[in-house]
Every structure is written in structure tokens, then in C-alpha cells.
Design an enzyme around this catalytic site. Structure first.
Site, short mmCIF file in Angstrom:
data_model
loop_
_atom_site.label_atom_id
_atom_site.label_comp_id
_atom_site.label_asym_id
_atom_site.label_seq_id
_atom_site.Cartn_x
_atom_site.Cartn_y
_atom_site.Cartn_z
N GLY A 478 3.21 -23.02 -43.36
CA GLY A 478 3.22 -24.47 -43.19
C GLY A 478 4.58 -24.94 -42.74
O GLY A 478 5.27 -24.27 -41.97
N VAL A 480 8.44 -27.00 -43.79
CA VAL A 480 9.40 -27.41 -44.81
C VAL A 480 10.15 -28.64 -44.31
O VAL A 480 10.68 -28.65 -43.19
CB VAL A 480 10.41 -26.28 -45.12
CG1 VAL A 480 11.43 -26.76 -46.15
CG2 VAL A 480 9.69 -25.04 -45.63
N LYS A 494 8.10 -28.04 -49.33
CA LYS A 494 7.32 -27.01 -48.65
C LYS A 494 5.85 -27.43 -48.70
O LYS A 494 5.20 -27.39 -49.74
CB LYS A 494 7.52 -25.67 -49.34
CG LYS A 494 6.77 -24.50 -48.76
CD LYS A 494 7.12 -23.23 -49.54
CE LYS A 494 6.36 -22.02 -49.07
NZ LYS A 494 6.71 -20.80 -49.85
N ASP A 592 8.18 -9.54 -51.18
CA ASP A 592 8.35 -10.09 -49.83
C ASP A 592 9.83 -10.40 -49.57
O ASP A 592 10.16 -11.46 -49.06
CB ASP A 592 7.49 -11.34 -49.64
CG ASP A 592 7.26 -11.67 -48.16
OD1 ASP A 592 7.47 -10.78 -47.31
OD2 ASP A 592 6.88 -12.82 -47.86
#
Length: 784
Positions: A478, A480, A494, A592
Site C-alpha cells: 500500500g 505510507v 501505513k 523479512d
């Protein structure tokens, strides 16, 4: 020992007075061999120094003089397992002194190497605990991992340069010796007829040393439980007697009792839950901490329970207020605030301290302590006398007579609203709504969650209705946005897109996990929103310098990061991962780790972010398995990408990629057209084997770097990306490797090479069923 002489298993070298012995030993129940020094005539064996504490050896290894160095070499091997790693002539001599110091000399007045300069967990009479003011290096004594493993443990002891000594639990200080007396003696080391304690402090160095006035055999040790002890051997009882032990009390150990508990040395047991809390598990040991008894929401009414004469928790947020009422109101208006303390000083002004999330390290004193006010749900107080009425919220005073009616009305409204949302929502699945309802209804502090729930309107106003000019960045998740709260606090918003792969589970996971974590190298989550039309929004502290990748991969901005700053960033990332893997109450595997998930504040302090894929493991578990592999190409460890097996060593692999990218200024996946290698790992390995490792360094750093630090970082990076996860170092070991200048690093093996048939977006997040049709393979090449 000199020339062609050597030591093997079963052989030893003794000091001339017969007190100390050097040779091969196996600690505890371990089958591994190490080379070390111990007291020769004391049983059970008491080891005072270990050479190869992170690299155990086989019974076929020999200790000998090799190219002017003392080295451990296995039969048939080219490279030593351990070496003194100095430049000296061939004619050197190794001797074990009467004080237990292993010395390598070439005939000169001073030794060219000595074990006293490279301590493990013990210091003996005549050795130093020093700090070199010119090189800004110090000797660090580190506990064993356990009785069977001399590898560095969690606890360390050093001299901070101001001649006070610090004990550390990982990266958290939990004991300080205090300052020295004017005559050069530490306050906690009282003059006595047995020891002579001496402190030397001049322009070049400061160090502590001690001698024995009698024939007593003595040593100082950092034990596996984190105590700094002075031990003396008693011939009459044939045992070691503790003479000094610091911290002397359990309550002096940082966070000994866990969250939301208080430690009192005059009680048995010493740990107790705060009022309104209960043990986290009835079957758990007390130091697991406590959780709230009563669930509540931000809109509920609250009171404060006063605790006088306490040691306040660490890491408060300090603000200036006019009076205590304003301090209390500030805490009430912040849903994440769990406690406050007000400090009034006639001469120095007043200070309001707020604590967000978990409370750690509270200790009860008999007197002369501070006063803290713990936030509790109104229902925890059976009557007004249970709590000072001036610490009740004004709203609570107004509704006490009708609290039952209001509660019933609120409950009815909540049930109606939830049902309405479940009927009318077209974009949120029924399972997702239930999951978020459960999370929103959960008591935040019972699970260590202290995150504010924002309204959609307040977020929209903070971002100027999600104005494009406020966009900080975009990705598959998406967008920010930069925003500002009414009080002037800058935030990063976010906003996950409806097509984002970060679903409701990942969204909830990020809220739950990151809210429980408190560390200066982790990004701080301020709040969240999840209701309207499938909106999922997270509100973070604003990072003025965005993410690390916007610097190191940008041809202009990378010039702003000299080597000192890059090395500081590397150490900051290490500290954050040490906290996640070992120091926090929850063991977190991030899954991640990548450069664009490392955010930089205005002082360029790195903060790890994006915990949507993170997983919590319990107890002593360090690994787990998943059927859904999710992560970022170029940073994923081979065992995770191919088998779904993830562990703390998966994060270590990702960190290895990051450290090499920081050094090189190139992405791991940027070597598409290279004739010999397929990625940065292969390129680094090629240069390392050729003896040209410095060619990996970003050209802009050649004039300002410290070559020894660069080579050390490359060595550590290659160790972290080895194919076998068992051979990768843990993050605490990585921290030691990077900060302990006396530590000899093992040689890396071939990294896990990853090749592919065609290119996909290197920054995209992948899942096990969407690998861009890549074929993952591992080469069988052998490094020279």
C-alpha cells in the site's frame, strides 16, 4: 614451547610453579575439545581461559608454532582453527607464566601476545580490566553459554572508561559498580587484608588490577547466571568460596521479576504481581511476569494505584507539565500509557515521566524511593476508599452512581454495532471481522499490547485526507503517508491497499508483536485503525530519513553515509536483532529482514520495521516450520525458501545479505549480467578467495574507512550467509565479532548461491506458490 614442538590431546604445558596447566579439555558433558588454561591441582577442573571458545575442535588437532603464531591446526588442514593472528618473526617462544598468563615472545622485553589481553570469563591476579583511551577499545569478559559450552553467553563485564564497571545482560545494563574513591579504589571493593586493588587512570589508558597479599588462590569470574564473583580456593574444604558477588541481590538484576511485577528483597518470594495483575501462567516460574486481570478499552474509565518508595522502571518518556494533575491527564489521554510519575523540584523544576507498554524493573524500597501511579480499570477498585479519589479520572467520578446502566448500554451498543458491521461490510470477510473484533476487544495490557485505536476521521485529518503530497513511499502493501497529530507529533501512516498481500492475520500479527517490543533499534507503533470498508491502517513514529535502501542504493545520497556511520548502522541492526532473538521476553523471528525494512531517524539511528511476517516462538525454541513461505527475494535463506523451515538463523542469513549490501552499495540481486557470479554473495565470496575483499567496498568509502573494520564486516557477512544454518553465528556472537577487537574470526565457507532462470522484481514480496518461476539451486563449487 618453540620450533617443532606441539601439544595434542593428552599432552599439556605447565607453569614453573605447577599451579597452572595448558592443554586440551572437554567441558562438562560435552564431547567437543577446546584448548585452555586451568588450575592444575584443583578438582573439579576449573578453566580460566579458552582460546577457541566459538570453534570446538576434534581430537586430531594440534597446538603449535606456525609462521610466528601460536595456532590450532587440524591434521591435513591448510588453515588454522585458531591463531594468535599477529605478525612476528619465526623464532618465537610460548610459555605459561606462574600467574596463568600464556605469553608469546620473540626475545624482547615485552610479550608480542598474551592471553591476559584476550580474556574469556575469568581474570586472575595481575591481569587488567582495561580501557585504551587512544584506540577506544576495552577488554570485555563474557560468561560461558552454559557449563558444557564455553561460547560467549548473555552476560558480559567491562570498564566503561570512567573507571566504573558495568555488567550487561545482552545489550541491557543491569549492574554498575559506581564511581571510584579519590584514592583510586572502587566503592564496592573495600580494603581488606587479602587483596590489593589498584586503579590506574592516565591520558593513555585506565585499568583495574589486583594482587594477592597471601598464598591464597583466587580468581574473579562472570558466571553463567550473570553474577560477577570473587572466588577463593579453600584447601580445608576443597571448594571455591565466594567472597564478593555482584549484583548481591536478585532485585538488582534487570527485570528479574518480569513485566508488571515488583521485586522486594524483604519478601519471599521476592517477586509479586502489581495490584490488578495476576501471574502470566499459574504453572510458570514467577519471573515470567504478570498480566492484567481486567480487560478494558481506551474509552473506558480508569484510576491509578499509587506505589510509593520504589525504583522506577527504565526508559520513561519525560515531558514538562505544570503540575501533577496535568501529568496524570496526559497519561489518561494516551491509551498506551500504563503508568506515570511526577517529580517536583523547587530548584530544578518539575518533570512528568510516562511509561508506555510493559513496566519492567520495579523494586520496592523500605524508604527514600520514588512514587509511581499504575493505570487500572475502574472496575478493579471495589470502593472509592481503595484508591485516592484525586487519582480517579473526572469521567469516573461522574458515572460511579450509574456505572451499571452505562456499562449495559455500551454492551448493547457494541453488540448492535458488531452485528451491523458483519451484515453490511462487503469487503471484509466474516473471519477477518471476527479476528479484528477479538483483537480490539482484548485487553491490551493482558497481552502486553498498549496501542491506541484511532478513528478514521482523525487519521484522515492528520494526513490532509491522504494528500498525495504527503506520500512517503509506496509498495505492494500500500502507501505510507506523513501525518501530524493535533499535539504536533509527526507520524507515518501505513495504509494497506485492498489488494495487499498483507492480510488481516499479518495486520493483527504486526500490532500484537511490535506493541510488545521496546528497543531503541525497533520502530515504535503508535496506533492502528481497522473497520471501515476493509481499511487496515497502522500509525508509526515518523522516521525523518526514511529507509536504509534510499541511501545506500542512491548514487547521490550514499555519499552522506561515510564508513563510521555505516558501521554504526550495522551495529544498530545487530542490537535490534539480539533483542528480538535473545533479550526480549518474546523470542521473535522477523522473516523479512531487508534494507527497506530498516528505517532511519533524524540521527540516522536504524530501526527495524514491518513485523507483518514475524513469528513468535516460545521457551527455548529457535526454529519452526510453515507451509506458506513469504519473504523477499534476495534476502531469504535457502532452508526457508525451499523447505519452509525458518529460525533465528534465517534472520542471520538476511542480516548477512544486508551487511554486504551496506559495504558494497549494491543490491544482492543486481548482478544479473555478471559473467562469473549470479549475485552479491557470489561476488563477495569470489573476492574473498582471491584475497581482494577490499574491492567489494563502495568506492566512496575508500578514503575514510578503517580497513580492519571493513574486512571484519565482510568476514562476518560471509559467515552469516553460509548454506548450513548451523554454521551461521547467532546474533549475540555477531555482536561480539564486530565489537571485540581481540576476537579471532573463523574462516567463512562457501555461501548459499541462488541462481534463477529469469528476473523478477527484487523488492517484491513472494509466497511459496508465486516464486516468479525461479529455479533455486545451490552450486557445488569449492572455495580455495
Amino acid at each position: 614451547m618453540s620450533g617443532n614442538e606441539y601439544l595434542s590431546v593428552g599432552m599439556s604445558l605447565s607453569s614453573s610453579n605447577g599451579r597452572f596447566e595448558l592443554g586440551f579439555f572437554r567441558p562438562g558433558q560435552s564431547s567437543n575439545y577446546y584448548i585452555g588454561i586451568w588450575f592444575k591441582n584443583i578438582s573439579p577442573q576449573t578453566v580460566v581461559w579458552v582460546a577457541n571458545r566459538v570453534t570446538p575442535i576434534s581430537s586430531s588437532t594440534k597446538l603449535k608454532i606456525l609462521d610466528g603464531n601460536l595456532a590450532l591446526v587440524a591434521d591435513g588442514a591448510q588453515n588454522p582453527v585458531w591463531s594468535t593472528n599477529i605478525t612476528a618473526g619465526a623464532a618465537v617462544l610460548a610459555t605459561l607464566g606462574d600467574n596463568g598468563n600464556l605469553v608469546l615472545s620473540d626475545g624482547g622485553a615485552k610479550p608480542i601476545w598474551q592471553s591476559f589481553d584476550h580474556p574469556t570469563n575469568t581474570y586472575l591476579p595481575g591481569s587488567k580490566i582495561g580501557y585504551n583511551k587512544r584506540t577506544k577499545t576495552k577488554q570485555v569478559f563474557t560468561s560461558w553459554k552454559d557449563l558444557d559450552d564455553p561460547a560467549p553467553g548473555l552476560f558480559s563485564f567491562d570498564n566503561n572508561g570512567n573507571m566504573s564497571f558495568l555488567l550487561w545482560n545482552g545489550t541491557e545494563e543491569y549492574w554498575n559498580s559506581g564511581p571510584k574513591f579519590g584514592n583510586g579504589t572502587l566503592r564496592y571493593l573495600k580494603p581488606n587484608p587479602t587483596f590489593n586493588f589498584t586503579i590506574i587512570d592516565n591520558e593513555n589508558e585506565s585499568y583495574f588490577t589486583f594482587t594477592i597479599k597471601t598464598s591464597l588462590i583466587s580468581r574473579f569470574v562472570i558466571d553463567i547466571n550473570g553474577q560477577h564473583k570473587s572466588l577463593a580456593w579453600l584447601e580445608s574444604t576443597q571448594e571455591w568460596q565466594s567472597m564478593i558477588a555482584e549484583p548481591s541481590q536478585e532485585c538488582d538484576v534487570y527485570a528479574h521479576c518480569g513485566p508488571f511485577s515488583i521485586c522486594s528483597q524483604n519478601s519471599s518470594p521476592v517477586c509479586a504481581c502489581l495490584y490488578g495483575f495476576e501471574y502470566k501462567s499459574q504453572n510458570a516460574l514467577f519471573f515470567d511476569g504478570c498480566v492484567r486481570k481486567t480487560r478494558f478499552k481506551c474509552e473506558d474509565s480508569f484510576g491509578f494505584k499509587m506505589y510509593p518508595n520504589v525504583r522506577l522502571p527504565r526508559h520513561p518518556q519525560n515531558i514538562t507539565t505544570e503540575n501533577q494533575a496535568e501529568c496524570e491527564s496526559t497519561c489518561l489521554n494516551n491509551c498506551s500509557c500504563t503508568a506515570y510519575a511526577y517529580h517536583h523540584h523547587n530548584s530544578n523544576g518539575s518533570r512528568c515521566s510516562l511509561w508506555i507498554g510493559q513496566l519492567l524493573n520495579l523494586k520496592q524500597f523500605d524508604g527514600n524511593g520514588s512514587t509511581i501511579y499504575i493505570r487500572l480499570a475502574a472496575s478493579e477498585f471495589s470502593n472509592v476508599e481503595d484508591i485516592n479519589s484525586r487519582h480517579l479520572s473526572g469521567k469516573l467520578k461522574a458515572i460511579i452512581p450509574t456505572v451499571a446502566v452505562v456499562a449495559a448500554a455500551l454492551l448493547a451498543f457494541t453488540i448492535f454495532y458488531v452485528c451491523y458491521r458483519r451484515r453490511t461490510s462487503l469487503k471484509i470477510t466474516e473471519r477477518a471481522v471476527e479476528a479484528m473484533d477479538e483483537m480490539i476487544d482484548e485487553d491490551s495490557d493482558e497481552n502486553g499490547i498498549g496501542v491506541q485505536f484511532f478513528t478514521f476521521q482523525s487519521i484522515s485529518e492528520a494526513t490532509d485526507n491522504f494528500l498525495d503530497a504527503n506520500i512517503l513511499g509506496k509498495g505492494g502493501f500500500g502507501t505510507v503517508y506523513k501525518g501530524m497529530l493535533p499535539g504536533g507529533q509527526e507520524i507515518a501512516v501505513k495504509r494497506l491497499s485492498n489488494q495487499s498481500r498483507q492480510g488481516i492475520d499479518e495486520f493483527k500479527n504486526e500490532i500484537v508483536l511490535i506493541a510488545k517490543l521496546q528497543h531503541r533499534n525497533l520502530v515504535k507503533l503508535i496506533g492502528y485503525y481497522c473497520m471501515q470498508a476493509g481499511e487496515k491502517i497502522l500509525i508509526y513514529e515518523h522516521m525523518a530519513n526514511r529507509s536504509l535502501d534510499t541511501f545506500i542504493f542512491n548514487q547521490t545520497r550514499r555519499l552522506l553515509l561515510d564508513w563510521t556511520k555505516r558501521f554504526d548502522i550495522i551495529l544498530g541492526i545487530v542490537r535490534g536483532l539480539v533483542y528480538l532473538h535473545h533479550d526480549s521476553r518474546l523470542r521473535i523471528i522477523h522473516r523479512d529482514m531487508k534494507t527497506n525494512n530498516i528505517l532511519l531517524d533524524e540521527e540516522m539511528t536504524p530501526k527495524i520495521s514491518d513485523f507483518g511476517l514475524a513469528r513468535m516462538v516460545v521457551g527455548n525454541t529457535f526454529e519452526a516450520n510453515t507451509k506458506k513461505v513469504a519473504g523477499t527475494y534476495g534476502y531469504m535463506s535457502p532452508e526457508y525458501a525451499l523447505s519452509g523451515l525458518f529460525s533465528t538463523k534465517s534472520d542471520v542469513f538476511s542480516f548477512g545479505v544486508i551487511i554486504l549490501e551496506i559495504i558494497c552499495g549494491k543490491k544482492n540481486t543486481s548482478f544479473y549480467q555478471h559473467e562469473e557470479v549470479s549475485n552479491l554473495l557470489g561476488y563477495a565470496w569470489k573476492l574473498w578467495n582471491e584475497g581482494n575483499a577490499m574491492d567489494l567496498l563502495d568506492d566512496s568509502l575508500l578514503e575514510c574507512c578503517k580497513e580492519c573494520e571493513v574486512l571484519k564486516c565482510i568476514n562476518v557477512g560471509l559467515l552469516c550467509v553460509e548454506e548450513d544454518p548451523n554454521r551461521r553465528p547467532s546474533m549475540p556472537i555477531v555482536f561480539l565479532m564486530l565489537t571485540d577487537e581481540s576476537m579471532n574470526l573463523p574462516k567463512p565457507n562457501q555461501p548459499a548461491f541462488v541462481t534463477r532462470n529469469h528476473i523478477c522484481n527484487d523488492s517484491s514480496t513472494i509466497e511459496s506458490d508465486k516464486l516468479c518461476s525461479n529455479q533455486l539451486t545451490f552450486s557445488a563449487q569449492e572455495g580455495r
